[in-house]
Structure formats: structure tokens, C-alpha cells
Design a protein around this motif. Structure first.
Motif, short mmCIF file in Angstrom:
data_model
loop_
_atom_site.label_atom_id
_atom_site.label_comp_id
_atom_site.label_asym_id
_atom_site.label_seq_id
_atom_site.Cartn_x
_atom_site.Cartn_y
_atom_site.Cartn_z
N ARG A 133 -2.53 6.26 -5.95
CA ARG A 133 -3.19 5.84 -4.73
C ARG A 133 -4.65 5.45 -4.96
N HIS A 163 -2.12 -3.69 0.12
CA HIS A 163 -1.26 -2.64 -0.43
C HIS A 163 0.19 -3.12 -0.49
N ASP A 186 -6.08 1.86 -4.06
CA ASP A 186 -7.19 1.74 -3.12
C ASP A 186 -8.35 0.96 -3.72
#
Length: 376
Positions: A343, A322, A347
Motif C-alpha cells: 500500500r 490505484h 500510495d
């Protein structure tokens, strides 16, 4: 293992303290003497981290000082527009807001120029007296950088106080950010940054800046210099990053009502030598290939991505990935700040198997939901 008390429901996830400046970005490559016009932006290591975290859905707060002038107005409004809490920013009626100009070239290039107008700035007046601890100690994580320590003696005293052992303090994150030009004596600056980093729980440092500051560039050697922090992240540019992490430094669970684990448990609140630390878990994670537009802001973005993963309770590899993805977002835009990927998209990319991650190739616009990401 005792952690910090759970924060209030409306408390920030991360508090970032430091100077933010108005940045003037050239409209074309070339010497500053030849650039006819500049675009105005915002720049500052800690405020960059706060903006990136807020854009990623976290509650971020920026604490700093700006002048009671138009540039100060711009900074507070622009940073607040990212969703960052700027309620603790103080306005100085006697000192100006800092500004700087830079060329479009890579910081490592001999042609790169940066001109700062920050001497005597409002931020240089930050000190233990002008920044109450209550304004920075109310989050789950307190993020600092070595740039603040270089601004003035009062700023150095403030960072010293915030990295000193304190009952119930937040997890202290420290980005070394060694900038030799900011220190009257670069060697002394390196020594002071090593001292400050030893008081933190989580430290970010580039292998190149560690070489410049301490004469050691290999990750294992840097860890030998910095055994105290529970988590040490050594950034190696396009090669990736290496994380040294104690087994007790398990990432926190995502529930914001649960306290972060006390990452200082093996060294009694950060004081070295009080207990033997267990062996590190060591993880090396390569960076994806990136088509770089401008090599600025990547370090701050990496820190934001790693801190985001820490807040979410992700494992070591996912936290580093990340960080790499946030850095890639910054590297593929002209300025210091970029809109991170959603997100779910981040992910998915962070969860790729090693082979697919190794083929990842990110270019301008890759963060958009409708953009394809190359994994040839």
C-alpha cells in the motif's frame, strides 16, 4: 443524507458474488489444438476482485456455488488462500464446477480462443432462492458483474433483485462485463445489462464494450445512457479512464465503523426521475505505460483498485490511479491474478505529480519492494 447502517466489526468491506471457474492456461502460444499442456489456475471476474482486495489488505468475501468435486475444492481452497472469506460458498452435489481453456493471445486478437465448459454449472443455479440476501448484504460494498446475469434466467433474476432499490442496501458496484458469446441474443443481453447498470450506485464499463453492447463508445454518450449511477467509470484501455461523479458522492472516510454515504440520495434509492441530479464532476486520468505480459484480468484488477480507494476515502484521481496500478500488476503476470504492490508503494506512485505520472513505465516485477519504477 442517510447512509447504510455501520457494519459489524467483523463484517466484510466488500462482498463479491459470481461464478469462479478453474482456468487452464496454455504453456505456449498457439491454437488450442496445438497446445500440449496447460497450467491450472482460477478465474472469475468477481472472485478475482475479491482476491485482489484481500491481497491489498481489505476484508473481502466471495459468494458463489461450486460443484462437490475436486475442481470445487480447488477453487474454494485457492481463493481462501488469498485471505478471502469463502464461508458463504455453497456446494452443489448435482452440478459440476465450471472450467475453461484459453489461448495465450490477446482477447481482441482473431487468433484468441476461449472454450467454456460451464453450461449447467453449479453457479448457474444461483437464484434469489439459493442465495439468501443475508449472505451478500452484510458488507459495505456489494460487487456484481454482468457475467453472472448471462449464466441463466435464475442468475439474471438474482442480479435484478440485488440491483433493485432496497432500504439499507450496501453500495452496489456493477461491472458491465459484456461478453456477447455468453448471451443467446447479444442485443438483448446489452439491453438487460443497461437495465441492471441503471440500478447500481457505481458502474464500471469499457468504452469498447459499451460500443458493442449499446452502440455508444464516447464517455459522454455512455453517461447520457447511464445518468442514474452516482459514479460511472468509463475505461479506455491504454488511454486511461474517465470518471463521472456527482458532488454528493463524496468518497467515504476510512473508518470502517462509519457508514458509506448514500450515493443514491439524488435519485431516491436508484429510481430515476424522482429528483434532479446535480452536474457531474468529470475527471480523466491517463494510464501509465505498461509492458504487457498477458492481457487478462486487468479489468477486474482495475475495479479492485478503484474499490480499495473508495473504501479508504481517496479522491477521484487517486482512486483511478490505484485502479490503473492494480491493472498494471495483473497485466505484467501470465495469469488473471497478481500480487499488488504494498500500500505504501502504491500510495507513493498514485501521489506523483501529473508530469511524473505521465512518465511512469511499469514492467514485469514492478510490484516488488526492491524494484525500480521507471519515470524517465
Amino acid at each position: 443524507m442517510t447512509g447504510t447502517p455501520p457494519p459489524a466489526d467483523d463484517a466484510p468491506d466488500v462482498v463479491c458474488l459470481g461464478e469462479s471457474m478453474v482456468t487452464f492456461l496454455p504453456d505456449r502460444p498457439g491454437r488450442l489444438a496445438d497446445v500440449p499442456s496447460f497450467a491450472r489456475g482460477i478465474g472469475g471476474a468477481e472472485s478475482n476482485v475479491a482476491c485482489a482486495l484481500a491481497a491489498a489488505g481489505h476484508r473481502a468475501k466471495w459468494v458463489g456455488r461450486v460443484g462437490r468435486d475436486g475442481f470445487g475444492d480447488h477453487l474454494v481452497e485457492a481463493i481462501g488462500a488469498y485471505g478471502v472469506d469463502v464461508g458463504a460458498v455453497r456446494r452443489d452435489p448435482r452440478r459440476p464446477t465450471g472450467v475453461y481453456f484459453r489461448t495465450a493471445t490477446d482477447r481482441a486478437s482473431e487468433a484468441h480462443e476461449v472454450v467454456y465448459y460451464r453450461a449447467g454449472s453449479a453457479a448457474s443455479a444461483m437464484s434469489p432462492e439459493t442465495v439468501p440476501y443475508a449472505s451478500v448484504g452484510d458488507g459495505r460494498i456489494l460487487h456484481l458483474s454482468g457475467i453472472t446475469a448471462a449464466l441463466s434466467e435464475p442468475c439474471l433474476a438474482l442480479v435484478r433483485e440485488l440491483t433493485a432499490p432496497r432500504a439499507g442496501r450496501p453500495l452496489v458496484s456493477f461491472d458491465v462485463n459484456f461478453r456477447p458469446g455468453l448471451w443467446a441474443d447479444a442485443a438483448e443481453g446489452g439491453r438487460l445489462l443497461l437495465e441492471l447498470a441503471r440500478g447500481a450506485d457505481l458502474v464500471f464499463v469499457g468504452a469498447d464494450e459499451a460500443e458493442a453492447a449499446w452502440g455508444v463508445g464516447e464517455p459522454e454518450g455512455i453517461r447520457a445512457l447511464l445518468p442514474e449511477p452516482a459514479v460511472l467509470v468509463v475505461k479506455r484501455g491504454g488511454e486511461g479512464a474517465v470518471v463521472f461523479e456527482r458532488p454528493l458522492a463524496a468518497p467515504p472516510v476510512p473508518d470502517p465503523g462509519t457508514p458509506l454515504p448514500d450515493l443514491r440520495a439524488t435519485t431516491a434509492g436508484g429510481a430515476p426521475g424522482t429528483a434532479a441530479a446535480p452536474p457531474d464532476l468529470v475527471v480523466s486520468v491517463p494510464a501509465p505505460r505498461v509492458d504487457v505480459v498477458a492481457p487478462v484480468g486487468a479489468g477486474d484488477a482495475f475495479a479492485a483498485g478503484f474499490l480499495s480507494g473508495t473504501l479508504r476515502g481517496l479522491g477521484s484521481v487517486a482512486r483511478v490511479r490505484h485502479g490503473h496500478l492494480m491493472a498494471a500488476a495483473a497485466l505484467t503476470v501470465p495469469g488473471d491474478l497478481a500480487v499488488p504492490p504494498r500500500r505504501a508503494r502504491a500510495d507513493r506512485l498514485a501521489g506523483l505529480d501529473d508530469a511524473a505520472w505521465g512518465r511512469l513505465h511499469l514492467g514485469p516485477g514492478w510490484t516488488g519492494d526492491d524494484q525500480e519504477v521507471r519515470t524517465p
